[in-house]
Design an enzyme around this catalytic site. Structure first.
Site, PDB file in Angstrom:
ATOM      1  N   ASP A  80     -14.515 -50.009  46.641  1.00 50.28           N
ATOM      2  CA  ASP A  80     -14.008 -50.055  45.275  1.00 50.28           C
ATOM      3  C   ASP A  80     -13.103 -51.262  45.039  1.00 50.28           C
ATOM      4  O   ASP A  80     -13.058 -51.806  43.939  1.00 50.28           O
ATOM      5  CB  ASP A  80     -13.244 -48.766  44.958  1.00 50.28           C
ATOM      6  CG  ASP A  80     -14.174 -47.581  44.721  1.00 50.28           C
ATOM      7  OD1 ASP A  80     -15.400 -47.796  44.672  1.00 50.28           O
ATOM      8  OD2 ASP A  80     -13.675 -46.454  44.583  1.00 50.28           O
ATOM      9  N   ASN A 154      -7.709 -50.398  37.465  1.00 55.13           N
ATOM     10  CA  ASN A 154      -7.180 -49.128  37.976  1.00 55.13           C
ATOM     11  C   ASN A 154      -5.821 -48.795  37.380  1.00 55.13           C
ATOM     12  O   ASN A 154      -5.676 -47.808  36.668  1.00 55.13           O
ATOM     13  CB  ASN A 154      -7.045 -49.183  39.506  1.00 55.13           C
ATOM     14  CG  ASN A 154      -8.151 -48.452  40.224  1.00 55.13           C
ATOM     15  OD1 ASN A 154      -9.041 -47.873  39.597  1.00 55.13           O
ATOM     16  ND2 ASN A 154      -8.105 -48.471  41.539  1.00 55.13           N
ATOM     17  N   ALA A 198      -2.576 -42.768  41.122  1.00 50.65           N
ATOM     18  CA  ALA A 198      -2.053 -41.776  40.177  1.00 50.65           C
ATOM     19  C   ALA A 198      -2.378 -40.355  40.619  1.00 50.65           C
ATOM     20  O   ALA A 198      -1.568 -39.431  40.448  1.00 50.65           O
ATOM     21  CB  ALA A 198      -2.626 -42.041  38.779  1.00 50.65           C
TER      22      ALA A 198
END
Length: 298
Positions: A80, A154, A198
């Site tokens: 990612d 992100n 998060a």
């Protein structure tokens, strides 16, 4: 069905995170995927840094601008992090991206390395699901001047220093005071980033179609300082009020040693990232697989 993507850029992981060198296995994977794309009738272009890192000279190389203006598709091989890096840069060109997962989690690089030969051909001929992801533009303002600016797919993270105590952060949304947070830091995450830092900090998952951000305090001093979901047209400002050695990170693009009074301004970018997935792809299938939901159950 005719080939939809004729000129395809191939972007690979630039280097091994531990040795700093490109592993032989990575070079072999890039060469294998390039040869496969060529066999499908595609004209293959390597990203400039990928060509330099792997030493593959059988294909033309282009920088990001060249890929964005000349290529129909970018195939990204890696994790990612690799996808985040190239996705931020190609968003302005509207170039669609397909991810082949050579990393660990793979929330946004969803084609398994062992299965790309089966999954890619239908996609190259137009059989795919398209998924658009929001992008943030973050700035660090100091005495009215912008001292740092970066895009983030992100999250934007404001952190305390490594050896310092917690920081105090004043948060405003569209000019309205929200709260002063005393915490280890705070995260502003997109729906894509809601499954990253998060989530570890206790934030909720946001579906990619939700036009929102999530604001998540990191280890807050007051337990009533909870995550909050905000509409993404808003402008979020985080001001450094107290604490030492605070830093800001924009998808790991960092600026250290923030000063008291520095304001980190986050707003929605004009650009969106285009992901392509195989037909039948589902966000919920990805969550089940990556977060190990329903394991051992029915």
């Amino acid at each position: 069905m005719s080939l939809q993507f004729h000129r395809v850029a191939l972007v690979g992981k630039y280097q091994d995170s531990t040795s700093g060198l490109v592993a032989d296995s990575t070079r072999e994977v890039i060469a294998d995927v390039a040869g496969f794309l060529k066999d499908q009738g595609c004209e293959v272009v390597l990203a400039e840094r990928t060509a330099e890192a792997t030493g593959l000279r059988d294909y033309p190389a282009r920088d990001v601008a060249g890929i964005g203006t000349e290529c129909d598709l970018a195939v990204v091989v890696g994790g990612d992090g690799t996808m985040l890096g190239i996705g931020r840069q190609l968003a302005r060109y509207g170039t669609p991206l397909v991810g082949i997962n050579q990393g660990r989690l793979g929330f946004i690089t969803d084609l398994p390395l062992g299965g790309y030969r089966q999954a890619l051909p239908p996609m190259l001929h137009g059989e795919y699901e398209e998924d658009h992801r929001s992008l943030m533009l973050g700035k660090v303002m100091r005495e009215g001047e912008c001292v740092f600016e970066a895009y983030a797919m992100n999250d934007v993270v404001v952190n305390r220093g490594a050896v310092a105590s917690m920081v105090e952060l004043r948060v405003e949304v569209d000019g309205h005071f929200v709260a002063n947070h005393r915490a280890d830091g705070i995260i502003v995450a997109t729906p894509t980033g809601s499954t990253a830092y998060a989530l570890s900090a206790g934030g909720p998952l946001l579906h990619p179609l939700v036009p929102g951000w999530v604001l998540v305090p990191i280890a807050p001093h007051t337990l009533s300082n909870r995550p909050i979901v905000l509409a993404d047209p808003v402008e979020i400002v985080i001001e450094i009020v107290g604490g030492r050695d605070a830093s800001a990170s924009f998808d790991m693009q960092s600026i250290a040693s923030l000063h008291h009074g520095d304001r980190i301004v986050v707003r929605r970018s004009d650009y969106r990232v285009r992901f392509l997935h195989p037909k039948g792809w589902s966000y919920f299938n990805t969550l089940r697989a990556k977060l190990h939901w329903n394991e051992g159950g029915v």
